[in-house]
Motif scaffolding. Structure first.
Motif, PDB file in Angstrom:
ATOM      1  N   LEU A 276      -1.271   8.654   0.614  1.00  0.00           N
ATOM      2  CA  LEU A 276      -0.085   8.629   1.595  1.00  0.00           C
ATOM      3  C   LEU A 276      -0.665   9.242   2.799  1.00  0.00           C
ATOM      4  O   LEU A 276      -0.285   8.736   4.101  1.00  0.00           O
ATOM      5  CB  LEU A 276       1.120   9.114   1.035  1.00  0.00           C
ATOM      6  N   ILE A 277      -1.716  10.265   2.643  1.00  0.00           N
ATOM      7  CA  ILE A 277      -1.963  10.853   3.913  1.00  0.00           C
ATOM      8  C   ILE A 277      -2.927   9.774   4.715  1.00  0.00           C
ATOM      9  O   ILE A 277      -2.845   9.689   6.092  1.00  0.00           O
ATOM     10  CB  ILE A 277      -3.143  11.912   3.661  1.00  0.00           C
TER      11      ILE A 277
ATOM     12  N   GLN B 236       1.455   7.235  -6.577  1.00  0.00           N
ATOM     13  CA  GLN B 236       0.536   8.153  -6.763  1.00  0.00           C
ATOM     14  C   GLN B 236       1.016   9.678  -6.569  1.00  0.00           C
ATOM     15  O   GLN B 236       0.793  10.755  -7.325  1.00  0.00           O
ATOM     16  CB  GLN B 236      -0.742   8.212  -6.022  1.00  0.00           C
ATOM     17  N   LEU B 237       1.771   9.746  -5.483  1.00  0.00           N
ATOM     18  CA  LEU B 237       2.454  11.013  -5.096  1.00  0.00           C
ATOM     19  C   LEU B 237       3.521  11.438  -6.397  1.00  0.00           C
ATOM     20  O   LEU B 237       3.374  12.716  -6.977  1.00  0.00           O
ATOM     21  CB  LEU B 237       3.187  11.001  -4.037  1.00  0.00           C
TER      22      LEU B 237
ATOM     23  N   ASP C  65       0.791  -1.138  -0.124  1.00  0.00           N
ATOM     24  CA  ASP C  65       0.037  -0.086  -0.021  1.00  0.00           C
ATOM     25  C   ASP C  65       0.966   1.298   0.058  1.00  0.00           C
ATOM     26  O   ASP C  65       0.571   2.297  -0.609  1.00  0.00           O
ATOM     27  CB  ASP C  65      -0.826  -0.128   1.105  1.00  0.00           C
ATOM     28  N   LEU C  66       1.977   1.342   0.639  1.00  0.00           N
ATOM     29  CA  LEU C  66       2.830   2.477   0.767  1.00  0.00           C
ATOM     30  C   LEU C  66       3.465   2.713  -0.733  1.00  0.00           C
ATOM     31  O   LEU C  66       3.528   3.779  -1.125  1.00  0.00           O
ATOM     32  CB  LEU C  66       4.059   2.199   1.681  1.00  0.00           C
ATOM     33  N   ARG C  67       3.792   1.383  -1.382  1.00  0.00           N
ATOM     34  CA  ARG C  67       4.352   1.884  -2.846  1.00  0.00           C
ATOM     35  C   ARG C  67       3.469   2.514  -3.718  1.00  0.00           C
ATOM     36  O   ARG C  67       3.740   3.093  -4.166  1.00  0.00           O
ATOM     37  CB  ARG C  67       4.914   0.396  -3.265  1.00  0.00           C
TER      38      ARG C  67
ATOM     39  N   LEU D 117       6.197  10.018   8.891  1.00  0.00           N
ATOM     40  CA  LEU D 117       6.068  10.171   7.599  1.00  0.00           C
ATOM     41  C   LEU D 117       7.350  10.014   6.760  1.00  0.00           C
ATOM     42  O   LEU D 117       7.170   9.091   5.687  1.00  0.00           O
ATOM     43  CB  LEU D 117       5.606  11.810   7.470  1.00  0.00           C
ATOM     44  N   LEU D 118       8.498  10.162   7.402  1.00  0.00           N
ATOM     45  CA  LEU D 118       9.764   9.904   6.778  1.00  0.00           C
ATOM     46  C   LEU D 118       9.923   8.073   6.758  1.00  0.00           C
ATOM     47  O   LEU D 118      10.148   7.764   5.740  1.00  0.00           O
ATOM     48  CB  LEU D 118      10.825  10.446   7.471  1.00  0.00           C
TER      49      LEU D 118
END
Length: 565
Positions: free
Chosen positions: A438-439, A428-429, A421-423, A466-467
């Motif tokens: 990501l939010i 998308q960003l 999901d993070l990838r 977030l990092l």
């Protein structure tokens, strides 16, 4: 025609005779001889120690006397040989590859077999009669095999080289302190073996000894019976003995720069950020590059398309360092986690550097920070009256920290952050400048942490979270509070070669206390907008291609994202 790159090669003769480029380290041979007879030099994993040791083996081995000119003729030591060249039978031992998962007996038998094979190989190489082989084989312990071997040698003086002396010991320590103490402590089979070596140095049979490894955990603390070795690891004169200086790196990068019409300085800038930064003595003139990481970069560079390797770190190295992360469990795990938080928040930590570790007296914060330095996860930067300041050396190691921080967050709080999901969210960003996926992931993690009251939520901790999410992907080169015109944007997501992305990003994060809403929320938002607008006026920021600028306002559970540019 590009020179052959010796990535993964640790046999000195093969490197020299088969046309590989070799960074000449033979000028350290006279320095080693002047330093003493029984030496050890510690450096992080995958740093080039094995090739250095192989070079010493070929230089001193009496059986390789006829090869001297072919191997060393073009090198410093070939033109400036010492009296000891090709004067010893060489006993070589390598303690990597010992399986530590099977408990005491499995480790014992593996260690014993390593000793037996090394001794039998020596006897065969130097043409000792078959009955001497039988004498070694009939012994039943590493200690007795070594004692028998020394009796066979009689008055013959030898050189002993040991590679990765602590490889298996570090793995044991990370899993089981009591087993480590049993094996390495008084009465343990490893200590007993080294006590035999000490006797051999006193008798004069073991005339010279050189040992490499990563940490002083074994020799300094648990094998006090062997207390004659001189540690050169933190000595100014040997700071650059293993690893590459920037001058040496230039010889490797120049052919790429010429072939691809790339600026050498740009190549240096990127490799410096990724692989440089190690300093083992504060008075040393220069920092050094991790040799294997740099060789991977050069060897894997796409010469056809003139693109950087993808990934920038070899998976074998990444896997190796991932295993070393198990060392974070030594001692008080909560204290270690606080050090981890400090490092990823500030990039540095302070400690009085340990020369040895005494586990019977405990394992404190200074011990853990010193251990990280020996393993290469931090390095010396400067010193104060109260101790040395250590910093994360480069981007490759910083990535390891954030990968491990995610693992620790999940373990400590019993939840999972799906990498898939993070990838997709970061993609998308990158492709659509869509921050919302990501939010969504950020809000989910913050709410889980808030429910467990695991962290004191503030801007600093939220930025770390977030990092941590961003570092799980390899789309961007991530900068946290990078200095730009005396200003420090919270997060910069910049394009990293060879990837080409439609959008780069500048992110300013603002934290609003729940009791301050809604007026406080609006004030924080405006404060962030003003800061971002200021960043956008900086020449270094203005020149960034396709830059999207954002303000993120959060109260620790929900996030509002506003695009400023």
């Amino acid at each position: 025609m590009f020179p052959k790159i010796p990535y993964g090669e640790s046999n000195f003769k093969k490197v020299i005779t088969e046309g590989y480029i070799y960074i000449d380290k033979t000028d350290y041979i006279p320095k080693l001889e002047a330093a003493g007879s029984h030496l050890f030099l510690l450096r992080p994993r995958r740093f080039g120690k094995s090739l250095f040791l192989s070079m010493l083996e070929h230089y001193y081995d009496v059986a390789r006397r006829d090869d001297f000119d072919a191997l060393f003729g073009g090198l410093y030591i070939g033109k400036n040989p010492t009296q000891s060249r090709n004067s010893y039978p060489v006993l070589f031992m390598d303690f990597s590859g010992i399986d530590t998962d099977g408990g005491h007996d499995t480790i014992y038998h593996a260690f014993d077999r390593k000793i037996a094979n090394a001794l039998l190989g020596f006897l065969q190489r130097y043409h000792y009669p078959p009955e001497t082989h039988t004498l070694i084989n009939t012994e039943t312990s590493p200690q007795s095999r070594m004692e028998t071997f020394l009796r066979i040698l009689g008055d013959q003086k030898i050189l002993l080289l040991i590679d990765e002396y602590d490889h298996f010991a570090n793995s044991i320590l990370a899993d089981d302190l009591k087993l480590f103490q049993k094996i390495m402590g008084k009465g343990g089979f490893v200590r007993s073996f080294y006590e035999v070596l000490k006797t051999a140095t006193q008798r004069g049979t073991l005339d010279r000894l050189f040992i490499t490894g990563v940490t002083p955990l074994m020799l300094d603390s648990m094998t006090s019976g062997f207390n004659i070795g001189k540690n050169l690891s933190l000595h100014e004169d040997f700071n650059e003995a293993i690893g590459f200086t920037e001058a040496e790196v230039i010889t490797l990068l120049q052919p790429l720069a010429d072939h691809c019409a790339l600026g050498l300085e740009k190549l240096l800038e990127n490799t410096r950020l990724w692989y440089n930064g190690y300093r083992f003595n504060l008075k040393a003139d220069t920092s050094v590059y991790n040799a294997n990481m740099l060789l991977y970069f050069v060897d894997s560079f796409d010469r056809k398309r003139c693109e950087y390797p993808k990934p920038m770190l070899d998976e074998n190295i990444a896997s190796d360092y991932g295993k070393i992360m198990k060392m974070f469990s030594i001692g008080n795990r909560d204290v270690n986690f606080s050090v981890l938080e400090l490092l990823i928040n500030t990039g540095e930590a302070q400690a009085a550097q340990r020369r040895k570790f005494e586990f019977d007296k405990g394992f404190e914060c200074d011990d853990f920070i010193s251990l990280l330095a020996y393993m290469g996860f931090i390095t010396l930067s400067r010193e104060t009256f109260s101790g040395e300041i250590f910093v994360i050396p480069n981007y490759a190691i910083r990535e390891f920290y954030f990968h491990y921080f995610k693992v620790e967050l999940e373990r400590r709080n019993q939840f999972s952050i799906p990498n898939h999901d993070l990838r997709l969210a970061v993609e998308q960003l990158a492709v659509n400048a869509d921050f919302q996926p990501l939010i969504t992931q950020l809000e989910r993690v913050m709410q889980l942490l808030s429910n467990r009251d695991a962290l004191k939520m503030d801007e600093k901790h939220l930025k770390v979270i977030l990092l941590t999410l961003l570092y799980q992907t390899q789309i961007y080169f991530i900068h946290s509070e990078r200095e730009m015109g005396h200003k420090y944007p919270d997060i910069l997501l910049l394009e990293r070669n060879p990837l080409k992305v439609p959008f780069q990003h500048l992110v300013e994060l603002k934290y609003c206390k729940k009791g301050d809403k809604p007026a406080g929320w609006e004030a924080k938002k405006q404060e962030g907008i003003t800061q971002v607008q200021g960043y956008l006026q900086l020449p270094e920021v203005a020149q960034l291609r396709d830059l999207a600028a954002w303000v993120l306002v959060t109260d620790g559970e929900s996030v509002e994202v506003l695009r400023v540019q």
